[in-house]
Design a protein around this motif. Structure first.
Motif, PDB file in Angstrom:
ATOM      1  N   UNK A  27      -8.945  55.399  62.952  1.00 36.17           N
ATOM      2  CA  UNK A  27      -7.734  55.689  63.715  1.00 36.17           C
ATOM      3  C   UNK A  27      -6.965  56.819  63.059  1.00 36.17           C
ATOM      4  N   UNK A  28      -6.183  57.523  63.841  1.00 38.40           N
ATOM      5  CA  UNK A  28      -5.427  58.656  63.310  1.00 38.40           C
ATOM      6  C   UNK A  28      -3.971  58.308  63.037  1.00 38.40           C
ATOM      7  N   UNK A  29      -3.600  57.039  63.179  1.00 38.59           N
ATOM      8  CA  UNK A  29      -2.206  56.656  62.952  1.00 38.59           C
ATOM      9  C   UNK A  29      -2.133  55.236  62.415  1.00 38.59           C
ATOM     10  N   UNK A  30      -1.030  54.948  61.754  1.00 38.66           N
ATOM     11  CA  UNK A  30      -0.736  53.611  61.259  1.00 38.66           C
ATOM     12  C   UNK A  30       0.645  53.257  61.784  1.00 38.66           C
ATOM     13  N   UNK A  31       0.772  52.137  62.500  1.00 38.78           N
ATOM     14  CA  UNK A  31       2.020  51.798  63.174  1.00 38.78           C
ATOM     15  C   UNK A  31       2.612  50.536  62.568  1.00 38.78           C
ATOM     16  N   UNK A  32       3.920  50.586  62.286  1.00 42.01           N
ATOM     17  CA  UNK A  32       4.658  49.456  61.737  1.00 42.01           C
ATOM     18  C   UNK A  32       5.903  49.249  62.580  1.00 42.01           C
ATOM     19  N   UNK A  33       6.174  47.998  62.980  1.00 48.86           N
ATOM     20  CA  UNK A  33       7.384  47.676  63.737  1.00 48.86           C
ATOM     21  C   UNK A  33       8.347  46.962  62.799  1.00 48.86           C
ATOM     22  N   UNK A  34       9.574  47.454  62.722  1.00 43.65           N
ATOM     23  CA  UNK A  34      10.600  46.848  61.871  1.00 43.65           C
ATOM     24  C   UNK A  34      11.781  46.446  62.745  1.00 43.65           C
ATOM     25  N   UNK A  35      12.112  45.159  62.754  1.00 43.32           N
ATOM     26  CA  UNK A  35      13.234  44.637  63.529  1.00 43.32           C
ATOM     27  C   UNK A  35      14.222  43.963  62.600  1.00 43.32           C
ATOM     28  N   UNK A  36      15.488  43.985  62.999  1.00 45.78           N
ATOM     29  CA  UNK A  36      16.537  43.267  62.266  1.00 45.78           C
ATOM     30  C   UNK A  36      17.460  42.618  63.282  1.00 45.78           C
ATOM     31  N   UNK A  37      17.937  41.424  62.970  1.00 48.88           N
ATOM     32  CA  UNK A  37      18.816  40.687  63.879  1.00 48.88           C
ATOM     33  C   UNK A  37      20.255  40.809  63.389  1.00 48.88           C
ATOM     34  N   UNK A  38      21.154  41.191  64.312  1.00 48.03           N
ATOM     35  CA  UNK A  38      22.578  41.316  64.042  1.00 48.03           C
ATOM     36  C   UNK A  38      23.317  40.436  65.043  1.00 48.03           C
ATOM     37  N   UNK A  39      23.562  39.163  64.717  1.00 50.59           N
ATOM     38  CA  UNK A  39      24.110  38.215  65.682  1.00 50.59           C
ATOM     39  C   UNK A  39      25.471  38.586  66.265  1.00 50.59           C
ATOM     40  N   UNK A  40      26.274  39.354  65.570  1.00 51.36           N
ATOM     41  CA  UNK A  40      27.621  39.660  66.047  1.00 51.36           C
ATOM     42  C   UNK A  40      27.710  40.831  67.002  1.00 51.36           C
ATOM     43  N   UNK A  41      26.622  41.506  67.304  1.00 50.19           N
ATOM     44  CA  UNK A  41      26.667  42.695  68.165  1.00 50.19           C
ATOM     45  C   UNK A  41      25.673  42.566  69.311  1.00 50.19           C
ATOM     46  N   UNK A  42      25.819  43.431  70.306  1.00 48.93           N
ATOM     47  CA  UNK A  42      24.894  43.465  71.443  1.00 48.93           C
ATOM     48  C   UNK A  42      24.222  44.817  71.488  1.00 48.93           C
ATOM     49  N   UNK A  43      22.946  44.977  71.589  1.00 47.13           N
ATOM     50  CA  UNK A  43      21.952  43.905  71.495  1.00 47.13           C
ATOM     51  C   UNK A  43      21.843  43.402  70.066  1.00 47.13           C
ATOM     52  N   UNK A  44      21.557  42.128  69.934  1.00 43.14           N
ATOM     53  CA  UNK A  44      21.496  41.496  68.612  1.00 43.14           C
ATOM     54  C   UNK A  44      20.257  41.901  67.835  1.00 43.14           C
ATOM     55  N   UNK A  45      19.179  42.233  68.533  1.00 39.90           N
ATOM     56  CA  UNK A  45      17.936  42.611  67.870  1.00 39.90           C
ATOM     57  C   UNK A  45      17.765  44.123  67.955  1.00 39.90           C
ATOM     58  N   UNK A  46      17.663  44.760  66.810  1.00 42.08           N
ATOM     59  CA  UNK A  46      17.496  46.218  66.760  1.00 42.08           C
ATOM     60  C   UNK A  46      16.351  46.558  65.833  1.00 42.08           C
ATOM     61  N   UNK A  47      15.694  47.652  66.132  1.00 47.66           N
ATOM     62  CA  UNK A  47      14.587  48.030  65.278  1.00 47.66           C
ATOM     63  C   UNK A  47      13.965  49.347  65.690  1.00 47.66           C
ATOM     64  N   UNK A  48      12.951  49.750  64.957  1.00 41.48           N
ATOM     65  CA  UNK A  48      12.209  50.973  65.230  1.00 41.48           C
ATOM     66  C   UNK A  48      10.729  50.699  65.096  1.00 41.48           C
ATOM     67  N   UNK A  49       9.941  51.576  65.669  1.00 41.95           N
ATOM     68  CA  UNK A  49       8.499  51.518  65.519  1.00 41.95           C
ATOM     69  C   UNK A  49       8.094  52.811  64.810  1.00 41.95           C
TER      70      UNK A  49
END
Length: 96
Positions: free
Chosen positions: A29-51
């Motif tokens: 494969x020519x790429x390596x993909x990692x998904x990173x999420x973090x939960x922030x219960x006090x804000x909307x949207x509560x789940x934020x992240x990047x790929x």
């Protein structure tokens, strides 16, 4: 301090950092993909992240979309595919 059931140790207990090295499983494969999420219960949207899509040759980061954007693309694609598949006539059915 009480026991943290998620970690199986006392809350606030120090944990030494660890560095783990291993070869990346590119397998052609020519790429390596990692998904990173973090939960922030006090804000909307509560789940934020990047790929993070790292290039296989030098580890460059040519793409960094928000995880919510990719999830929305995936949801729309799955809905479109499901609609297309369920709208096909049954095999052997006449179209008169």
């Amino acid at each position: 301090m009480g026991r943290d059931p998620r970690r199986g140790r006392s809350a606030g207990a120090a944990v030494a950092g660890e560095r783990v090295r291993s070869g990346l499983p590119f397998h052609g494969n020519e790429a390596y993909i990692v998904k990173a999420d973090a939960r922030f219960p006090g804000v909307r949207p509560a789940l934020r992240g990047v790929i993070c899509q790292h290039g296989g040759a030098g580890g460059e980061l040519p793409v960094l979309p928000a995880a919510a954007t990719v999830t929305a693309w995936r949801t729309r694609s799955a809905a479109a595919l499901g609609t297309q598949v369920s709208a096909r006539p049954a095999v052997g059915a006449s179209s008169a």
